[in-house]
Structure formats: C-alpha cells, structure tokens
Design a protein around this motif. Sequence first.
Motif, short mmCIF file in Angstrom:
data_model
loop_
_atom_site.label_atom_id
_atom_site.label_comp_id
_atom_site.label_asym_id
_atom_site.label_seq_id
_atom_site.Cartn_x
_atom_site.Cartn_y
_atom_site.Cartn_z
N ILE A 1 -39.73 3.82 63.21
CA ILE A 1 -40.50 2.86 64.01
C ILE A 1 -41.99 3.19 63.96
CG2 ILE A 1 -40.92 2.02 66.36
CD1 ILE A 1 -37.95 2.32 66.90
N GLU A 2 -42.31 4.46 64.10
CA GLU A 2 -43.71 4.87 64.08
C GLU A 2 -44.34 4.58 62.73
OE1 GLU A 2 -46.52 8.58 65.46
OE2 GLU A 2 -44.39 8.93 65.11
N ARG A 3 -43.60 4.83 61.64
CA ARG A 3 -44.15 4.56 60.29
C ARG A 3 -44.37 3.06 60.06
NH1 ARG A 3 -40.09 8.87 57.51
NH2 ARG A 3 -41.37 10.72 57.93
N ILE A 4 -43.45 2.25 60.57
CA ILE A 4 -43.63 0.80 60.41
C ILE A 4 -44.86 0.32 61.19
CG2 ILE A 4 -42.61 -1.44 60.95
CD1 ILE A 4 -39.87 -0.18 60.36
N LEU A 5 -45.03 0.82 62.41
CA LEU A 5 -46.21 0.42 63.19
C LEU A 5 -47.50 0.90 62.54
CD1 LEU A 5 -44.89 1.04 66.82
CD2 LEU A 5 -45.26 -1.15 65.69
N ASN B 1 -52.36 -0.14 59.33
CA ASN B 1 -53.19 0.13 58.15
C ASN B 1 -53.44 -1.13 57.33
OD1 ASN B 1 -53.36 2.81 58.85
ND2 ASN B 1 -51.70 3.47 57.51
N VAL B 2 -52.44 -2.02 57.26
CA VAL B 2 -52.63 -3.28 56.53
C VAL B 2 -53.69 -4.13 57.22
CG1 VAL B 2 -51.52 -5.47 55.94
CG2 VAL B 2 -50.36 -3.32 55.44
N LEU B 3 -53.64 -4.18 58.55
CA LEU B 3 -54.63 -4.97 59.28
C LEU B 3 -56.00 -4.31 59.30
CD1 LEU B 3 -52.47 -6.11 62.32
CD2 LEU B 3 -53.34 -7.54 60.48
N HIS B 4 -56.04 -3.00 59.03
CA HIS B 4 -57.31 -2.26 59.09
C HIS B 4 -58.13 -2.42 57.82
CE1 HIS B 4 -60.08 1.07 59.89
NE2 HIS B 4 -59.70 0.94 61.15
N VAL B 5 -57.55 -2.98 56.75
CA VAL B 5 -58.28 -3.14 55.48
C VAL B 5 -59.46 -4.08 55.71
CG1 VAL B 5 -58.12 -3.99 53.12
CG2 VAL B 5 -56.22 -2.72 54.12
N PRO B 6 -60.69 -3.65 55.35
CA PRO B 6 -61.85 -4.52 55.59
C PRO B 6 -61.85 -5.71 54.63
CG PRO B 6 -62.52 -2.52 54.45
CD PRO B 6 -61.07 -2.36 54.77
N HIS C 1 -57.33 -11.97 55.95
CA HIS C 1 -56.87 -11.47 57.25
C HIS C 1 -56.01 -12.52 57.97
CE1 HIS C 1 -57.06 -8.86 60.76
NE2 HIS C 1 -57.38 -9.92 61.50
N ASP C 2 -56.45 -13.79 57.94
CA ASP C 2 -55.69 -14.85 58.59
C ASP C 2 -54.34 -15.06 57.91
OD1 ASP C 2 -57.72 -15.23 60.37
OD2 ASP C 2 -58.62 -16.91 59.30
N GLU D 1 -53.61 -0.98 69.35
CA GLU D 1 -54.50 -0.93 68.19
C GLU D 1 -54.20 -2.07 67.23
OE1 GLU D 1 -56.24 2.53 65.23
OE2 GLU D 1 -54.33 2.85 66.25
N ILE D 2 -52.93 -2.39 67.03
CA ILE D 2 -52.57 -3.51 66.14
C ILE D 2 -53.10 -4.82 66.70
CG2 ILE D 2 -50.61 -4.85 65.29
CD1 ILE D 2 -49.09 -2.20 65.04
N ILE D 3 -52.96 -5.02 68.01
CA ILE D 3 -53.44 -6.27 68.61
C ILE D 3 -54.96 -6.37 68.53
CG2 ILE D 3 -53.63 -7.51 70.81
CD1 ILE D 3 -50.80 -6.54 71.43
N SER D 4 -55.65 -5.25 68.72
CA SER D 4 -57.12 -5.30 68.60
C SER D 4 -57.53 -5.59 67.17
CB SER D 4 -57.73 -3.99 69.09
OG SER D 4 -57.43 -2.94 68.20
N LEU D 5 -56.77 -5.09 66.18
CA LEU D 5 -57.08 -5.40 64.79
C LEU D 5 -56.73 -6.85 64.44
CD1 LEU D 5 -55.93 -2.10 63.05
CD2 LEU D 5 -58.27 -2.96 63.24
N MET D 6 -55.75 -7.41 65.11
CA MET D 6 -55.43 -8.83 64.88
C MET D 6 -56.60 -9.73 65.27
SD MET D 6 -51.56 -9.26 66.26
CE MET D 6 -50.16 -9.10 65.19
N PHE D 7 -57.30 -9.35 66.34
CA PHE D 7 -58.42 -10.16 66.82
C PHE D 7 -59.76 -9.62 66.33
CE2 PHE D 7 -55.20 -10.93 70.18
CZ PHE D 7 -55.09 -12.29 70.00
N ARG D 8 -59.75 -8.86 65.23
CA ARG D 8 -60.95 -8.18 64.75
C ARG D 8 -62.07 -9.17 64.39
NH1 ARG D 8 -59.95 -5.24 59.35
NH2 ARG D 8 -59.88 -7.40 58.68
#
Length: 201
Positions: A31-35, A40-45, A62-63, A96-103
């Motif tokens: 579970i931790e690795r999937i999260l 990391n996928v959402l963190h790609v600039p 990103h969208d 962190e994932i949710i904040s990256l979703m709304f980056r």
Amino acid sequence: PARDPQGPVGALTALSPQDWEQRQEEDTLLIERILLLVRNVLHVPPDPTEEQQGVDGDASVHDRVLWVLHISGMDDLLKFLASAQVEQQWALHVLEIISLMFRDQRPEELVALGQGTAGAEHGQDTRELETLRQRELAEKRARALQRPSRHSRFGGSYVLQGVKSIGDRDVVFHKGLHNLKSYTHDLGKEPRRVPRHRQAA
C-alpha cells in the motif's frame, strides 16, 4: 472501462477492506509503495515545450493523469483512505497526493468554477420563479375582474354627535345612513311582551 484487477488500484482495492489487524507486513508495504508511486507520478513537473505544442483548451499532461486516476477509481480509494479511522497512517501520503492533484490550480479559479454552475443554476431558478410569480399575479387579477361585483352589506360605523348613549358618550351607529331617520334608543331591542289579558282594549 473495467478496472484492471492486476494493477495498483486492484491491489489497493483488495487490501483496503481488510481488517488492519489481519494485514500482513507485505500488504502494508505494498500500500505504501502504491501511494508513493502515485505521488511520484503526480510530482513530475510539466514540460514547457510539450505544453506549448498543444492546442489552446487542450488538456495538459497533468490533467490527463488526473483523468486516468479518476477512471481507474484511485480517487475513490484516496477518499476512503483519508476518511477511514483505521487508515490514519496513510494520512500524510494522501494529503501530499491531494495537494499535488491541485498543483496547477489557483484557489480563485476553483471557487469560480464551483460557483459558475451553481450561480448559473441559481440564476435560472430565480428567473423561473419570477416568471411563475408574474403568471400567478396575472391569473389573480383576471379572477378578480371576473368576480361579480356584490354590494357589501357593511354600511359602515358612524358616531352620532349630540345623541348620548349610556355613560355620556356619543352613540355609535352601525347601520347605513338611510336608516338614520328611524333611529331610536330601542333599535335592536326585543319589545316587552304584554300578556293578552293586560293589553289595552
């Protein structure tokens, strides 16, 4: 589209409902690795050259990633992990994932987008209510014009100045003015009945 049971979402779906006491250490690591993978996928600039080549109004990379996460059901799993009491250990990863979703989003745009449809629906509802109200008022006016004019039996109340009632106040007369000539203090009182043998001949 059908969700891939072998993908990360399928693995998370199979593991999440399990009782946390029965969960093995490998399951927790999975579970931790999937999260972390999603984070990391959402963190790609974003790549500026690729973004400039797209047509205006075209969805950014990103969208498109967010759309794929939505189609796969990952957003529902993230909501489950964020709200479940026993899954609090994943709260920071989910945050962190949710904040990256709304980056790439500005709060003003999100609020305007949320209120745009609601404001339009509210304006449409207001216009429909106003139309119904105007129609109802027109129908009420039409009914009032169709109603036959009847004379009111209420003739009014008048104060007869100079004619005293009981207690040094002026008399209040509740009949029409055409009955004023026949006014007496005995008006409205029942006459005393005199027995027949006492009546005058």
